[in-house]
Design a protein around this motif. Structure first.
Motif, PDB file in Angstrom:
ATOM      1  N   SER A   1      63.862 -10.384  36.094  1.00  0.00           N
ATOM      2  CA  SER A   1      62.932  -9.286  36.410  1.00  0.00           C
ATOM      3  C   SER A   1      62.596  -9.277  37.894  1.00  0.00           C
ATOM      4  O   SER A   1      62.195  -8.255  38.441  1.00  0.00           O
ATOM      5  CB  SER A   1      61.660  -9.397  35.567  1.00  0.00           C
ATOM      6  OG  SER A   1      60.899 -10.498  36.007  1.00  0.00           O
TER       7      SER A   1
ATOM      8  N   GLU B   1      62.533 -13.711  32.941  1.00  0.00           N
ATOM      9  CA  GLU B   1      61.515 -13.779  34.003  1.00  0.00           C
ATOM     10  C   GLU B   1      62.204 -13.733  35.376  1.00  0.00           C
ATOM     11  O   GLU B   1      61.816 -12.978  36.257  1.00  0.00           O
ATOM     12  CB  GLU B   1      60.735 -15.095  33.817  1.00  0.00           C
ATOM     13  CG  GLU B   1      59.650 -15.373  34.814  1.00  0.00           C
ATOM     14  CD  GLU B   1      58.452 -14.470  34.615  1.00  0.00           C
ATOM     15  OE1 GLU B   1      58.251 -14.009  33.482  1.00  0.00           O
ATOM     16  OE2 GLU B   1      57.755 -14.211  35.619  1.00  0.00           O
TER      17      GLU B   1
ATOM     18  N   ASP C   1      58.154  -6.149  27.806  1.00  0.00           N
ATOM     19  CA  ASP C   1      57.675  -5.970  29.181  1.00  0.00           C
ATOM     20  C   ASP C   1      58.785  -5.935  30.219  1.00  0.00           C
ATOM     21  O   ASP C   1      58.509  -5.735  31.399  1.00  0.00           O
ATOM     22  CB  ASP C   1      56.719  -7.115  29.547  1.00  0.00           C
ATOM     23  CG  ASP C   1      55.400  -6.985  28.815  1.00  0.00           C
ATOM     24  OD1 ASP C   1      55.007  -5.841  28.523  1.00  0.00           O
ATOM     25  OD2 ASP C   1      54.772  -8.027  28.515  1.00  0.00           O
ATOM     26  N   PHE C   2      60.028  -6.151  29.809  1.00  0.00           N
ATOM     27  CA  PHE C   2      61.080  -6.282  30.818  1.00  0.00           C
ATOM     28  C   PHE C   2      61.202  -4.987  31.640  1.00  0.00           C
ATOM     29  O   PHE C   2      61.396  -3.904  31.084  1.00  0.00           O
ATOM     30  CB  PHE C   2      62.424  -6.635  30.167  1.00  0.00           C
ATOM     31  CG  PHE C   2      63.411  -7.105  31.187  1.00  0.00           C
ATOM     32  CD1 PHE C   2      63.268  -8.341  31.795  1.00  0.00           C
ATOM     33  CD2 PHE C   2      64.450  -6.282  31.591  1.00  0.00           C
ATOM     34  CE1 PHE C   2      64.155  -8.763  32.777  1.00  0.00           C
ATOM     35  CE2 PHE C   2      65.338  -6.697  32.571  1.00  0.00           C
ATOM     36  CZ  PHE C   2      65.186  -7.937  33.155  1.00  0.00           C
TER      37      PHE C   2
ATOM     38  N   ARG D   1      58.473 -10.668  26.047  1.00  0.00           N
ATOM     39  CA  ARG D   1      59.285 -10.574  27.287  1.00  0.00           C
ATOM     40  C   ARG D   1      60.214  -9.371  27.246  1.00  0.00           C
ATOM     41  O   ARG D   1      60.500  -8.769  28.275  1.00  0.00           O
ATOM     42  CB  ARG D   1      60.145 -11.821  27.500  1.00  0.00           C
ATOM     43  CG  ARG D   1      59.402 -13.115  27.548  1.00  0.00           C
ATOM     44  CD  ARG D   1      58.417 -13.158  28.697  1.00  0.00           C
ATOM     45  NE  ARG D   1      57.508 -14.276  28.512  1.00  0.00           N
ATOM     46  CZ  ARG D   1      57.525 -15.385  29.219  1.00  0.00           C
ATOM     47  NH1 ARG D   1      58.388 -15.516  30.196  1.00  0.00           N
ATOM     48  NH2 ARG D   1      56.678 -16.349  28.969  1.00  0.00           N
TER      49      ARG D   1
ATOM     50  N   ASP E   1      55.794 -14.686  21.994  1.00  0.00           N
ATOM     51  CA  ASP E   1      56.060 -14.765  23.443  1.00  0.00           C
ATOM     52  C   ASP E   1      57.442 -14.222  23.769  1.00  0.00           C
ATOM     53  O   ASP E   1      57.642 -13.489  24.741  1.00  0.00           O
ATOM     54  CB  ASP E   1      56.023 -16.219  23.927  1.00  0.00           C
ATOM     55  CG  ASP E   1      54.606 -16.733  24.029  1.00  0.00           C
ATOM     56  OD1 ASP E   1      53.671 -15.925  23.883  1.00  0.00           O
ATOM     57  OD2 ASP E   1      54.441 -17.955  24.237  1.00  0.00           O
TER      58      ASP E   1
ATOM     59  N   MET F   1      63.678 -16.689  27.791  1.00  0.00           N
ATOM     60  CA  MET F   1      62.442 -16.186  28.417  1.00  0.00           C
ATOM     61  C   MET F   1      62.447 -16.464  29.919  1.00  0.00           C
ATOM     62  O   MET F   1      62.107 -15.594  30.724  1.00  0.00           O
ATOM     63  CB  MET F   1      61.221 -16.833  27.755  1.00  0.00           C
ATOM     64  CG  MET F   1      60.978 -16.321  26.358  1.00  0.00           C
ATOM     65  SD  MET F   1      59.342 -16.742  25.749  1.00  0.00           S
ATOM     66  CE  MET F   1      59.594 -18.383  25.151  1.00  0.00           C
TER      67      MET F   1
END
Ligand SMILES: CCCCC/C=C/C(=O)SCCNC(=O)CCNC(=O)[C@H](O)C(C)(C)COP(=O)(O)OP(=O)(O)OC[C@H]1O[C@@H](n2cnc3c(N)ncnc32)[C@H](O)[C@@H]1OP(=O)(O)O
Length: 396
Positions: A182, A179, A235-236, A232, A228, A175
């Protein structure tokens, strides 16, 4: 911006930037164009320290001592600790190697270290890309390695002795890596595995770490983590590519429906034995699989645990393209390097256009699947399957 772009375009057309020699006339550009051969930056060095963890062949003691000495010199300067006793063979050998570098400047040691690692990577036939500079915090353990090069950020599962099974720590680290990816300046992000497996799914020993709140608490926190984690992927924002280097099991298969491209070696298989494990589908596969391959093929996989070959998975649309194992790494990385040179903003926006309409639905499905799994984890069917695996009675 338009002014800068226009000036660059005119310079390019006039041929002023066409020769590497002439680039030296533009110091700002030179900064971007000088690679490790000219000067090893701190980022190159950090990346080399990660590459070392991915070497397939043991380079031997002599090289390991050289690496150790250069690392110490690059990070701490000349040897500054007392010489170990003669009977402390290992530490004495390390001390000798470091001390032998005398007053070699830190920067030169850093450069030599990067060069040495790069030559080892090239000769080790590593399945992992040679990757300098990654401007990111590295994950908490060696089980995940994140590197960046040529506009591609690569997240590598690195527990080959456990077939890259995912520990709780690895879910968290993936994760964090997503993050960071991205927001970094890479155009494409890749998930792959080190060794003969892509991933054997959830590490079944995760189930043995029971908190004071008992199994209910364990199931609750597992469901939160799962939700969670999958969020990720939903939404990536950039093109996300799975480089499936070997068999894939469980959650590593289900989340493939959230990737933009899936390249697989012909050695790969795709297996989601949820019923065998007393579990139910996750990773939005209850929605993406029927959509990709139709409900009955999805049922064969997700309900009856049918294992697909790479070619079958490709025919059914889960895999984009299958490559012969002997040329897999080479072909895939050449392809991805070419894609990574495309304008990144255009790729990002095109991905959004393709994916955004479904995002809300996917989040709702993820929430529902995670809730259902929380219940399943408390079932006798699931507990028996896990105990059976852990007592080495059952394998898939
Ligand atoms: C919080 C989020 C939860 C998300 C929900 C996720 C669900 C899933 O992912 S379900 C799928 C779970 N995975 C499995 O059930 C796979 C279990 N593993 C196997 O059946 C086999 O190990 C194999 C078929 C993957 C490989 O078999 P083989 O080639 O014979 O190799 P070994 O069994 O000897 O494996 C080597 C080594 O690795 C350990 N290992 C492999 N997979 C897992 C795993 N999933 N969890 C934990 N450990 C695993 C295996 O135990 C061996 O360890 P050692 O005995 O210590 O050498």
């Amino acid at each position: 911006m338009a002014g800068v772009a226009g000036r660059l375009a005119r310079l390019w057309c006039s041929g002023a930037l066409s020769s590497p020699l002439q680039v030296t006339r533009f110091p700002a550009l030179q900064l971007h164009l000088c690679g490790p051969a000219m000067r090893a930056s701190q980022k190159d060095f950090e990346n080399a320290t990660n590459q070392v963890k991915l070497l397939k062949k043991d380079p031997g003691n002599e090289v390991k001592l050289k690496l150790y000495a250069l690392y110490k010199q690059a990070t701490e300067g000349p040897c500054n600790v007392p010489k170990p006793g003669v009977l402390d063979f290992i530490n004495k050998a390390k001390w000798d190697a470091w001390n032998a570098l005398g007053s070699l400047p830190k920067e030169t040691a850093r450069h030599n270290y990067v060069d040495l690692v790069s030559s080892l990577s090239a000769s080790s036939e590593s399945s992992i890309q040679v990757t300098p500079a990654a401007d990111r915090k590295q994950p908490g353990s060696d089980a995940l390695v994140v590197t960046s090069q040529d506009g591609i950020t690569t997240i590598t599962l690195n527990r080959p002795d456990k077939k890259n099974a995912l520990t709780t720590q690895m879910y968290h680290d993936i994760m964090l890596a997503l993050e960071a990816a991205s927001k970094d300046d890479s155009a494409i992000t890749v998930l792959t595995g080190n060794g003969d497996y892509y991933c054997s799914g959830n590490d079944l020993t995760n189930f043995t770490d029971i908190p004071p709140g008992g199994v209910e608490e364990k199931a609750r926190s597992g469901a939160v983590l799962l939700r969670d984690f999958v969020d990720r992927f939903i939404d990536f924002p950039k093109p996300l590519v799975a480089v499936v280097n070997g068999p894939a099991v469980g959650i590593s298969v289900t989340i493939l429906g959230l990737f933009d491209i899936v390249y697989a070696t012909d050695r790969a298989t795709f297996h989601t034995p949820f019923s065998h494990l007393g579990q139910s589908p996750e990773g939005c596969s209850s929605y993406t699989f029927p959509k990709i391959m139709g409900p009955s093929k999805a049922t064969e996989m997700l309900v009856f645990g049918k294992k697909l070959t790479a070619r079958e998975a490709c025919t059914q649309g889960l895999v984009t393209e299958v490559f012969p194992d002997s040329t897999f790494q080479k072909e895939v990385w050449v392809r991805l390097k070419a894609y990574s040179k495309l304008p990144p903003n255009a790729m990002r926006i095109s991905k959004q256009v393709i994916r955004n309409t479904e995002k809300e639905k996917l989040h709702a499905i993820n929430a529902e699947e995670s809730n259902i799994l929380r219940e399943r984890w408390l079932s006798d069917e699931c507990m028996n399957a896990v105990v059976s695996f852990l007592s080495k009675k059952a394998k898939l």
